[in-house]
Design a protein around this motif. Structure first.
Motif, PDB file in Angstrom:
ATOM      1  N   MET A   1       0.832  -1.202   0.000  1.00 54.16           N
ATOM      2  CA  MET A   1       0.000   0.000   0.000  1.00 54.16           C
ATOM      3  C   MET A   1       0.868   1.255   0.000  1.00 54.16           C
ATOM      4  O   MET A   1       0.510   2.278  -0.603  1.00 54.16           O
ATOM      5  CB  MET A   1      -0.927  -0.001   1.217  1.00 54.16           C
ATOM      6  N   ALA A   2       2.011   1.163   0.664  1.00 53.30           N
ATOM      7  CA  ALA A   2       2.914   2.315   0.727  1.00 53.30           C
ATOM      8  C   ALA A   2       3.493   2.678  -0.631  1.00 53.30           C
ATOM      9  O   ALA A   2       3.920   3.818  -0.842  1.00 53.30           O
ATOM     10  CB  ALA A   2       4.054   2.040   1.710  1.00 53.30           C
TER      11      ALA A   2
ATOM     12  N   LEU B   1      -4.385  -2.452  -3.339  1.00 54.12           N
ATOM     13  CA  LEU B   1      -4.025  -1.469  -2.320  1.00 54.12           C
ATOM     14  C   LEU B   1      -3.159  -0.335  -2.875  1.00 54.12           C
ATOM     15  O   LEU B   1      -3.086   0.744  -2.272  1.00 54.12           O
ATOM     16  CB  LEU B   1      -3.283  -2.158  -1.170  1.00 54.12           C
ATOM     17  N   VAL B   2      -2.489  -0.568  -4.007  1.00 52.43           N
ATOM     18  CA  VAL B   2      -1.636   0.483  -4.586  1.00 52.43           C
ATOM     19  C   VAL B   2      -2.459   1.702  -5.013  1.00 52.43           C
ATOM     20  O   VAL B   2      -2.167   2.835  -4.588  1.00 52.43           O
ATOM     21  CB  VAL B   2      -0.795  -0.068  -5.755  1.00 52.43           C
TER      22      VAL B   2
ATOM     23  N   THR C   1       0.966   5.246  -1.689  1.00 50.70           N
ATOM     24  CA  THR C   1       1.009   6.486  -0.916  1.00 50.70           C
ATOM     25  C   THR C   1       2.310   7.253  -1.164  1.00 50.70           C
ATOM     26  O   THR C   1       2.318   8.486  -1.223  1.00 50.70           O
ATOM     27  CB  THR C   1       0.854   6.193   0.582  1.00 50.70           C
ATOM     28  N   LEU C   2       3.405   6.519  -1.328  1.00 49.57           N
ATOM     29  CA  LEU C   2       4.678   7.175  -1.635  1.00 49.57           C
ATOM     30  C   LEU C   2       4.632   7.847  -3.006  1.00 49.57           C
ATOM     31  O   LEU C   2       5.115   8.972  -3.184  1.00 49.57           O
ATOM     32  CB  LEU C   2       5.811   6.158  -1.579  1.00 49.57           C
ATOM     33  N   SER C   3       4.028   7.183  -3.976  1.00 47.76           N
ATOM     34  CA  SER C   3       3.889   7.780  -5.314  1.00 47.76           C
ATOM     35  C   SER C   3       3.090   9.066  -5.254  1.00 47.76           C
ATOM     36  O   SER C   3       3.443  10.069  -5.885  1.00 47.76           O
ATOM     37  CB  SER C   3       3.216   6.781  -6.258  1.00 47.76           C
ATOM     38  N   ALA C   4       2.019   9.062  -4.464  1.00 47.64           N
ATOM     39  CA  ALA C   4       1.193  10.261  -4.326  1.00 47.64           C
ATOM     40  C   ALA C   4       1.984  11.397  -3.680  1.00 47.64           C
ATOM     41  O   ALA C   4       1.874  12.561  -4.087  1.00 47.64           O
ATOM     42  CB  ALA C   4      -0.047   9.944  -3.494  1.00 47.64           C
ATOM     43  N   ALA C   5       2.782  11.066  -2.666  1.00 45.04           N
ATOM     44  CA  ALA C   5       3.571  12.091  -1.990  1.00 45.04           C
ATOM     45  C   ALA C   5       4.609  12.699  -2.923  1.00 45.04           C
ATOM     46  O   ALA C   5       4.845  13.912  -2.908  1.00 45.04           O
ATOM     47  CB  ALA C   5       4.244  11.490  -0.751  1.00 45.04           C
TER      48      ALA C   5
END
Length: 414
Positions: free
Chosen positions: A263-264, A312-313, A267-271
């Motif tokens: 999942m991270a 989850l990605v 979230t890391l890609s979004a950040a």
């Protein structure tokens, strides 16, 4: 993408936070696994209660904690709160490794950790604006999220491997030690290079003053409502991932930890994408909420573990986009003298609904099955996106097509 890293104090801050966040994610996985498989017999309700207790104090103490951040040095507040939270993690770790831990111990320490976090959160969020110049605030907020999600990428997987190897206790002890990284980074900062906001003098009605400020800002009111709805019912992935891994797919701690790592990736890609953006666009609030709802519902129908993990990605990508735009909007548009109180209310609505939402999601998962917990969360995010879309369209006199078009790359005509 990394412009804020040119600031010495910010480099210290973000590196210390990365180490501490890895420990935090390790403890989250270990705590859920401890309650779900060792202290109870697969009780999603108990996991929800632990999570709820950890976030209950932010609902009760949030506004006061925000005022505290506006009155006193945020750096000094963080030195105290980080030390207290590290001590709570140490006590829990010692109880586990000595085989004396009981469920009520976890409940109590989760509550105490929540008290420290409730006082810490508004000052920690507002402190970013004091470490860098105002032009670098959007990038600094996004890089904070990047640090958090790098930790989310590593922490759950490491915790899963550690639990499978030697048990949950060491994960709590590692988290306790990780708080030293933040404390050292704060202690070594060049205080003369910080940009502290003007301190708010003592006076009556200052919490009410902060609430009145928010009520007079329709954009802030909308963000508070949307974040409350999504955070309360949708963003309980600690619980839903644990229940899906164990109850639906019949797997162990390694596979559960891997879900957090996968999942991270989203979230890391979004950040990282947020770090490239300049300013904020409310259309991303709408798109993030709607996409989170759609992908969460789709994930509930996953036929096997690996399909669920892949799903989850995009959930991580869309949910982090939603939260990042909300956070950055508040940081950039709030009067500095009010920033601590406004962020306190934001943190309260984002985390304060967890004492209700986490046990509810756990109860739904226990009674009807984990898939239904995901469906309910997805519907809540869709409702939030629909509300935001309606409000923005009415305010800007725009249509659905123009809102969607604002999210897409513009074509250059020949």
């Amino acid at each position: 993408m990394f412009s804020a890293l040119k600031v010495f104090n910010y480099r210290l801050w973000v590196s210390g936070a990365l180490v501490s966040n890895i420990g935090t994610w390790m403890q989250r996985v270990a705590q859920d696994w401890l309650v779900l498989t060792i202290l109870t017999n697969q009780s999603g309700t108990a996991v929800g209660i632990v999570t709820g207790l950890q976030f209950l104090p932010i609902l009760l103490l949030g506004p006061w904690a925000g005022l505290l951040g506006d009155r006193y040095s945020k750096r000094k507040i963080l030195l105290i709160t980080q030390s207290c939270m590290g001590f709570c993690a140490l006590i829990l770790g010692l109880l586990v490794v000595t085989n004396t831990v009981q469920l009520w111990h976890v409940y109590l320490l989760a509550l105490l950790l929540g008290v420290g976090s409730a006082i810490d959160a508004p000052s920690r969020q507002a402190f970013v604006s004091e470490v860098v110049e105002s032009d670098d605030v959007p990038n600094a907020v996004a890089l904070n999220a990047t640090s958090f999600n790098l930790a989310r990428l590593a922490g759950p997987g490491l915790a899963g491997l550690l639990i499978a190897w030697i048990g949950t206790g060491p994960a709590f002890l590692i988290n306790a030690a990780s708080f030293a990284a933040v404390i050292i980074s704060l202690a070594k900062m060049r205080v003369t290079e910080l940009h502290p906001a003007a301190r708010t003098p003592r006076g009556k009605g200052q919490i009410r003053e902060g609430l009145h400020y928010i009520r007079q800002r329709p954009d802030l009111m909308m963000i508070m409502v949307l974040v409350s709805l999504v955070a309360t019912l949708t963003m309980n992935f600690q619980i839903t991932n644990a229940m899906m891994a164990t109850s639906v797919f019949g797997l162990g701690p390694g596979e559960y930890g891997l879900l957090g790592t996968v999942m991270a990736v989203g979230t890391l890609s979004a950040a990282l994408l947020a770090a490239r953006r300049q300013g904020v666009r409310m259309a991303y609030v709408v798109g993030g909420a709607l996409a989170t709802g759609v992908f969460t519902i789709l994930a509930s129908f996953a036929p096997n573990y690996w399909v669920f993990a892949i799903a989850l990605v995009p959930i991580g990508l869309s949910s982090m986009t939603f939260l990042n735009v909300c956070n950055t909007t508040i940081q950039l548009t709030t009067d500095p003298a009010m920033r601590g109180r406004v962020l306190a209310v934001y943190m309260a609505v984002m985390q304060g609904g967890t004492p209700i939402g986490a046990p509810l999601v756990g109860w739904i998962g226990t009674l009807f099955g984990p898939r239904w917990s995901l469906i309910v969360g997805g519907l809540a995010a869709l409702l939030a996106g629909a509300i935001a879309l309606s409000v923005l369209n009415k305010r800007n006199h725009t249509t659905l097509r123009s809102q969607v078009g604002s999210l897409l790359p513009h074509r250059v005509k020949a």
